[in-house]
Design a protein around this motif. Structure first.
Motif, PDB file in Angstrom:
ATOM      1  N   TYR A 216       1.316  -7.883 -11.008  1.00  0.00           N
ATOM      2  CA  TYR A 216       1.159  -7.088  -9.795  1.00  0.00           C
ATOM      3  C   TYR A 216       2.514  -6.561  -9.349  1.00  0.00           C
ATOM      4  CZ  TYR A 216      -3.301  -9.554  -9.443  1.00  0.00           C
ATOM      5  OH  TYR A 216      -4.528 -10.060  -9.702  1.00  0.00           O
ATOM      6  N   THR A 217       2.478  -5.438  -8.653  1.00  0.00           N
ATOM      7  CA  THR A 217       3.693  -4.986  -7.966  1.00  0.00           C
ATOM      8  C   THR A 217       3.413  -5.014  -6.472  1.00  0.00           C
ATOM      9  OG1 THR A 217       4.260  -3.577  -9.812  1.00  0.00           O
ATOM     10  CG2 THR A 217       5.401  -3.144  -7.752  1.00  0.00           C
ATOM     11  N   PHE A 218       4.310  -5.631  -5.771  1.00  0.00           N
ATOM     12  CA  PHE A 218       4.134  -5.838  -4.332  1.00  0.00           C
ATOM     13  C   PHE A 218       5.279  -5.121  -3.607  1.00  0.00           C
ATOM     14  CE2 PHE A 218       4.357  -8.041  -0.332  1.00  0.00           C
ATOM     15  CZ  PHE A 218       3.068  -8.508  -0.062  1.00  0.00           C
ATOM     16  N   THR A 219       4.979  -4.152  -2.743  1.00  0.00           N
ATOM     17  CA  THR A 219       6.044  -3.518  -1.955  1.00  0.00           C
ATOM     18  C   THR A 219       5.762  -3.748  -0.479  1.00  0.00           C
ATOM     19  OG1 THR A 219       4.976  -1.394  -1.675  1.00  0.00           O
ATOM     20  CG2 THR A 219       6.293  -1.660  -3.656  1.00  0.00           C
TER      21      THR A 219
ATOM     22  N   TYR B 113      11.869   6.288  17.957  1.00  0.00           N
ATOM     23  CA  TYR B 113      10.947   5.618  17.047  1.00  0.00           C
ATOM     24  C   TYR B 113      10.287   4.488  17.807  1.00  0.00           C
ATOM     25  CZ  TYR B 113      14.413   1.904  16.769  1.00  0.00           C
ATOM     26  OH  TYR B 113      15.277   0.908  17.083  1.00  0.00           O
ATOM     27  N   GLU B 114       9.202   3.946  17.216  1.00  0.00           N
ATOM     28  CA  GLU B 114       8.514   2.839  17.867  1.00  0.00           C
ATOM     29  C   GLU B 114       8.187   1.785  16.813  1.00  0.00           C
ATOM     30  OE1 GLU B 114       4.404   2.799  20.061  1.00  0.00           O
ATOM     31  OE2 GLU B 114       5.812   4.165  21.045  1.00  0.00           O
ATOM     32  N   PRO B 115       8.650   0.561  16.971  1.00  0.00           N
ATOM     33  CA  PRO B 115       8.291  -0.485  16.011  1.00  0.00           C
ATOM     34  C   PRO B 115       6.967  -1.114  16.428  1.00  0.00           C
ATOM     35  CG  PRO B 115       9.967  -1.282  17.520  1.00  0.00           C
ATOM     36  CD  PRO B 115       9.585   0.081  17.999  1.00  0.00           C
ATOM     37  N   TYR B 116       6.204  -1.666  15.465  1.00  0.00           N
ATOM     38  CA  TYR B 116       4.895  -2.241  15.783  1.00  0.00           C
ATOM     39  C   TYR B 116       4.809  -3.719  15.423  1.00  0.00           C
ATOM     40  CZ  TYR B 116       2.959   2.410  16.457  1.00  0.00           C
ATOM     41  OH  TYR B 116       2.687   3.649  16.915  1.00  0.00           O
ATOM     42  N   ASN B 117       5.886  -4.267  14.797  1.00  0.00           N
ATOM     43  CA  ASN B 117       5.811  -5.599  14.218  1.00  0.00           C
ATOM     44  C   ASN B 117       4.644  -5.700  13.234  1.00  0.00           C
ATOM     45  OD1 ASN B 117       6.759  -8.189  13.780  1.00  0.00           O
ATOM     46  ND2 ASN B 117       5.380  -9.079  15.317  1.00  0.00           N
ATOM     47  N   LYS B 118       4.498  -4.622  12.434  1.00  0.00           N
ATOM     48  CA  LYS B 118       3.502  -4.620  11.364  1.00  0.00           C
ATOM     49  C   LYS B 118       4.213  -4.129  10.108  1.00  0.00           C
ATOM     50  CE  LYS B 118      -0.679  -3.835  14.014  1.00  0.00           C
ATOM     51  NZ  LYS B 118      -1.675  -2.857  14.420  1.00  0.00           N
ATOM     52  N   PHE B 119       3.555  -4.355   8.972  1.00  0.00           N
ATOM     53  CA  PHE B 119       4.215  -3.985   7.719  1.00  0.00           C
ATOM     54  C   PHE B 119       3.278  -3.192   6.832  1.00  0.00           C
ATOM     55  CE2 PHE B 119       6.363  -7.489   9.521  1.00  0.00           C
ATOM     56  CZ  PHE B 119       7.700  -7.222   9.297  1.00  0.00           C
ATOM     57  N   LEU B 120       3.861  -2.195   6.190  1.00  0.00           N
ATOM     58  CA  LEU B 120       3.112  -1.426   5.202  1.00  0.00           C
ATOM     59  C   LEU B 120       3.276  -2.141   3.868  1.00  0.00           C
ATOM     60  CD1 LEU B 120       4.019   2.305   5.780  1.00  0.00           C
ATOM     61  CD2 LEU B 120       1.722   1.340   5.731  1.00  0.00           C
ATOM     62  N   VAL B 121       2.163  -2.573   3.286  1.00  0.00           N
ATOM     63  CA  VAL B 121       2.227  -3.280   2.008  1.00  0.00           C
ATOM     64  C   VAL B 121       1.453  -2.471   0.980  1.00  0.00           C
ATOM     65  CG1 VAL B 121       1.490  -5.347   0.779  1.00  0.00           C
ATOM     66  CG2 VAL B 121       2.466  -5.537   3.068  1.00  0.00           C
ATOM     67  N   THR B 122       2.027  -2.263  -0.181  1.00  0.00           N
ATOM     68  CA  THR B 122       1.290  -1.631  -1.265  1.00  0.00           C
ATOM     69  C   THR B 122       1.165  -2.648  -2.386  1.00  0.00           C
ATOM     70  OG1 THR B 122       2.484   0.358  -0.703  1.00  0.00           O
ATOM     71  CG2 THR B 122       1.097   0.465  -2.645  1.00  0.00           C
ATOM     72  N   LEU B 123      -0.046  -2.837  -2.829  1.00  0.00           N
ATOM     73  CA  LEU B 123      -0.300  -3.809  -3.867  1.00  0.00           C
ATOM     74  C   LEU B 123      -0.879  -3.067  -5.066  1.00  0.00           C
ATOM     75  CD1 LEU B 123      -0.136  -6.809  -4.363  1.00  0.00           C
ATOM     76  CD2 LEU B 123      -2.387  -7.051  -3.333  1.00  0.00           C
ATOM     77  N   THR B 124      -0.283  -3.253  -6.248  1.00  0.00           N
ATOM     78  CA  THR B 124      -0.742  -2.551  -7.441  1.00  0.00           C
ATOM     79  C   THR B 124      -1.020  -3.564  -8.539  1.00  0.00           C
ATOM     80  OG1 THR B 124       0.778  -0.789  -6.827  1.00  0.00           O
ATOM     81  CG2 THR B 124      -0.223  -0.633  -9.001  1.00  0.00           C
ATOM     82  N   ASN B 125      -2.155  -3.432  -9.130  1.00  0.00           N
ATOM     83  CA  ASN B 125      -2.453  -4.220 -10.319  1.00  0.00           C
ATOM     84  C   ASN B 125      -1.964  -3.403 -11.517  1.00  0.00           C
ATOM     85  OD1 ASN B 125      -3.706  -5.201 -12.642  1.00  0.00           O
ATOM     86  ND2 ASN B 125      -5.384  -6.096 -11.446  1.00  0.00           N
ATOM     87  N   ASN B 126      -0.886  -3.865 -12.161  1.00  0.00           N
ATOM     88  CA  ASN B 126      -0.264  -3.066 -13.212  1.00  0.00           C
ATOM     89  C   ASN B 126      -1.139  -2.963 -14.468  1.00  0.00           C
ATOM     90  OD1 ASN B 126       1.913  -2.575 -11.586  1.00  0.00           O
ATOM     91  ND2 ASN B 126       3.128  -4.288 -12.393  1.00  0.00           N
ATOM     92  N   ASN B 127      -2.057  -3.903 -14.661  1.00  0.00           N
ATOM     93  CA  ASN B 127      -2.929  -3.848 -15.836  1.00  0.00           C
ATOM     94  C   ASN B 127      -3.988  -2.760 -15.682  1.00  0.00           C
ATOM     95  OD1 ASN B 127      -1.448  -6.171 -15.970  1.00  0.00           O
ATOM     96  ND2 ASN B 127      -3.051  -7.337 -17.030  1.00  0.00           N
ATOM     97  N   THR B 128      -4.555  -2.669 -14.472  1.00  0.00           N
ATOM     98  CA  THR B 128      -5.633  -1.695 -14.267  1.00  0.00           C
ATOM     99  C   THR B 128      -5.153  -0.460 -13.517  1.00  0.00           C
ATOM    100  OG1 THR B 128      -6.202  -2.697 -12.167  1.00  0.00           O
ATOM    101  CG2 THR B 128      -7.320  -3.572 -14.110  1.00  0.00           C
TER     102      THR B 128
END
Lengths: 277, 445
Positions: B357-360, B270-285
């Motif tokens: 919001y939901t933040f992952t 595997y290869e790490p990148y020192n980056k992050f996958l972020v998912t942002l959801t507006n739960n109202n819309t």
């Protein structure tokens, strides 16, 4: 009480067993023989308990694995295989004088194990495979048989030489006849060859499931094949050219040298993939 | 001419040649375990000097297991096996299928294992008694009338004589499998960053790109650790795509690869990148967006009237080995910015006024796959199974034959029991003794 203590007792018990069998061989006092068998049986049971406890301990640490994954564990299992194989022969041939030429190998294996670090460490991903268990078990049953065959080969040569010099009344006369000894060596080699073959095959299947290559001419693999060639040559010489007696005895000794190099020497002298034991 | 041809065949069928080839294979194999293999030419010059390095290149030592002379030795072994089998098999086949009731009777009296009895009854009575004794000892006999008496015959394991040829054939099958693999197969690797798909493999050694007619999407890569921090398991969630459409979904780990269309995909690195996958959801819309975020850098998301801004501003170890906790700064232009902690791989709900919001967040990796295509591997496995079966037959099953000739000698019945075994004569002696004891006691009863 932890497994490394139990296995420490095992080392002493196998040493005692080896000393008793050698004592029996030298002094020919029948009583020593009974004691030797009892000690060997007890040592074997402690050895078994030690392996079992180590298994349990690894589970308690949350990294449960069959204790067959590094040099320490394989040496312990090697000693175990030699002991059970020898006990079977003693039972089958009803002869305790063979112990002096088998149990020292178990004692040496355990002594070598004691020089290793007995700490239980988690397995790297590649070692987490049932094929690994099959590979180690099959290989070491084969190695144990080759160890015993080597012991009997030495015995055969001793007896053969003595027979020429002083025909009657020496300590070797208690032993099975040369013909029976030759037969035991041959059968043990055949048995070992079968398991070595299975060991190489299970190793190949494991390598293929972990890396996608069943054979890569790694030094360990190559040396196991060299060992296989040596024993294959011995068996062909016997089956088709009638080789027996001292020549097969020599083969059993040279073959075991190759086994030991495959198992032990490769790790210290050569580099390769197979660095865990 | 034909004599020359015979001696040629004899040479290639000989066990002497087999022993010679086995010996040379064993000795030459050692070379490649002592001298490092497949290193660049400079490495050999450095290790062994100019002249030795030149000699090595001439003799193909740096890749000796693929050198012409080593392949030749293996080829010689195959030729030896094939010629030996062709030469010997007809005779062995004759032995396997032989009708032993036609055996020359004079041979019976010369066999090493034999016993003679003189029962009081007629030869027919004796024959049926012996037949029963043999059956009770596990010998199923057939019988025939021969001049001067009755001949009974029983055998076990005649087919075991073929065992050794099965072993020889298995070696050929394994070689065929290996050749198929080296001509029609290849090995390579691919590195797939999470959430992306790739269809190109880079071949080992040459680095040549090879294009697949499907592609592999890595949805997720997970690295778990032991308490010591050492890696415990690598896991990738892979999806096979044919023309962009999902056809197969599977998680792979080390020792548990994905098979598809003759290719096998192994988890290897595997290869790490020192980056992050972020998912942002507006739960109202129910609006959702995925980002690749770097620590310490602001990320903006334009949504409706308000701009969302967030950043990863700190990190902290947890009790769980190798699992980190990250501190997030979050603002959507409605009041004071929020800060909160989120575990790697976790999900947090962020209430902001009347919007939820939901933040992952998950660390971003590329999974390293080793790819092999080896259409020969099943031949190799079949060869291995054949070898084990053949060795079992060749070593542990013997062809044992028992003849009993019941004849009338000077008005008295005579029973001659004789037997042979093609191997393990010591064990056969015991079996023979058991049978003759039984026959003896039944005849005298």
């Amino acid at each position: 009480m932890d497994s490394s203590q139990l296995l420490g007792f095992t080392t002493f018990a196998y040493l005692l067993s080896a000393v008793l069998y050698i004592g029996l061989f030298v002094f020919r006092v029948k009583k020593i023989g009974t004691v030797a068998t009892v000690v060997t049986l007890a040592a074997f049971l402690i050895n078994t308990a030690g392996i079992g406890l180590r298994w349990v301990e690894s589970h308690q640490m949350g990294i449960g694995y069959a204790p067959l994954s590094n040099m320490y564990e394989s040496l312990v299992f090697f000693a175990w295989s030699i002991a059970i194989f020898y006990l079977f022969l003693e039972f089958k041939y009803k002869n305790r004088y063979l112990g002096a030429f088998s149990m020292p190998f178990a004692a040496i294996a355990m002594a070598l194990a004691e020089m290793k670090n007995p700490q239980i460490t988690p397995l790297i991903p590649a070692l987490q495979s049932n094929w690994l268990i099959a590979h180690v078990v099959t290989c070491f049953i084969g190695y144990a048989a080759f160890a015993v065959a080597c012991g009997f080969g030495i015995l055969y040569l001793l007896k053969n030489r003595k027979k020429e010099h002083e025909p009657e009344g020496n300590m070797l006369s208690q032993l099975p006849s040369l013909r029976v000894l030759d037969d035991i060596i041959h059968k043990t080699l055949v048995f070992g060859f079968m398991w070595l073959t299975a060991g190489i095959i299970t190793g190949a299947v494991w390598a293929n499931s972990a890396w996608g290559t069943y054979w890569s001419w790694d030094p360990k693999e190559t040396w196991s094949l060299i060992t296989w060639f040596i024993y294959a040559a011995a068996l062909h010489a016997r089956f088709t050219r009638g080789w027996g007696g001292h020549r097969i005895a020599w083969f059993s000794i040279v073959g075991f040298g190759s086994v030991m190099f495959t198992y032990y020497g490769v790790n210290f002298l050569l580099s390769g993939l197979h660095s865990y034991g | 001419m034909s004599k020359n041809k015979n001696s040629f065949i004899d040479f290639f069928a000989s066990v002497k040649l087999a022993l010679f080839v086995l010996f040379f294979l064993a000795v030459s194999s050692i070379i490649g375990t002592v001298i490092p293999q497949k290193k660049p030419p400079e490495a050999y010059i450095e290790l062994y000097g100019d002249n030795m390095a030149k000699l090595f290149q001439v003799l193909d030592i740096p890749d000796m297991y693929n050198s012409w002379w080593f392949i030749l030795l293996l080829g010689l072994l195959c030729l030896n096996l094939i010629v030996c089998t062709i030469k010997r098999l007809p005779n062995v086949w004759r032995m396997v299928t032989l009708d032993n009731l036609t055996t020359d009777l004079s041979r019976l009296g010369k066999m090493k294992e034999r016993k003679t009895y003189h029962p009081s009854g007629s030869i027919n009575e004796a024959a049926s008694q012996v037949k029963n004794s043999m059956t009770s000892c596990g010998w199923k006999s057939s019988e025939t009338e021969r001049e001067g008496g009755i001949l009974l015959f029983a055998q076990t394991g005649p087919w075991s004589r073929l065992g050794v040829y099965v072993v020889h054939a298995s070696i050929i099958v394994i070689f065929i499998g290996a050749m198929i693999g080296s001509y029609f197969g290849y090995k390579g690797s691919m590195m797939i960053p999470e959430t992306t798909s790739k269809d190109t493999i880079f071949e080992f050694g040459t680095g040549k790109p090879l294009k697949l007619d499907f592609s592999i999407l890595c949805e997720r890569f997970i690295l778990t650790r032991y308490d010591t921090g050492a890696p415990k398991e690598f896991l990738s969630d892979l999806v096979v795509l044919e023309q962009g459409k999902e056809v197969l979904r599977r998680s792979i780990e080390v020792n548990d690869p994905l098979h598809y269309k003759g290719h096998t995909f192994y988890q290897s690195s595997y290869e790490p990148y020192n980056k992050f996958l972020v998912t942002l959801t507006n739960n109202n819309t129910a609006q959702s967006e995925r980002f690749l975020a770097e620590p310490g850098k602001e990320v903006k998301w334009k949504m409706g009237q308000s701009d969302i801004t967030y950043g990863i501003i700190n990190r902290q170890a947890t009790n769980e080995p190798g699992v980190l906790n990250y501190k997030i700064w979050f603002d959507d232009e409605s009041g004071e910015p929020s800060t909160f902690w989120i575990l790697d791989g976790g999900s947090v709900s962020v209430p902001r006024g009347d919007t939820d919001y939901t933040f992952t967040l998950k660390e971003f990796f590329a999974t390293g796959l080793q790819v092999t295509k080896d259409p020969g591997v099943w031949y190799v496995y079949i060869g291995c199974i054949l070898m084990l079966l053949g060795l079992t037959a060749a070593f542990f099953v013997s062809h044992r034959r028992i003849w009993v000739f019941i004849s009338n000698e000077d008005g008295k019945s005579q029973v001659l029991v004789s037997g042979t075994s093609n191997k393990n004569s010591l064990a056969f002696e015991k079996t023979f003794e058991k049978l003759t004891n039984k026959i003896d006691s039944d005849l005298s009863a």
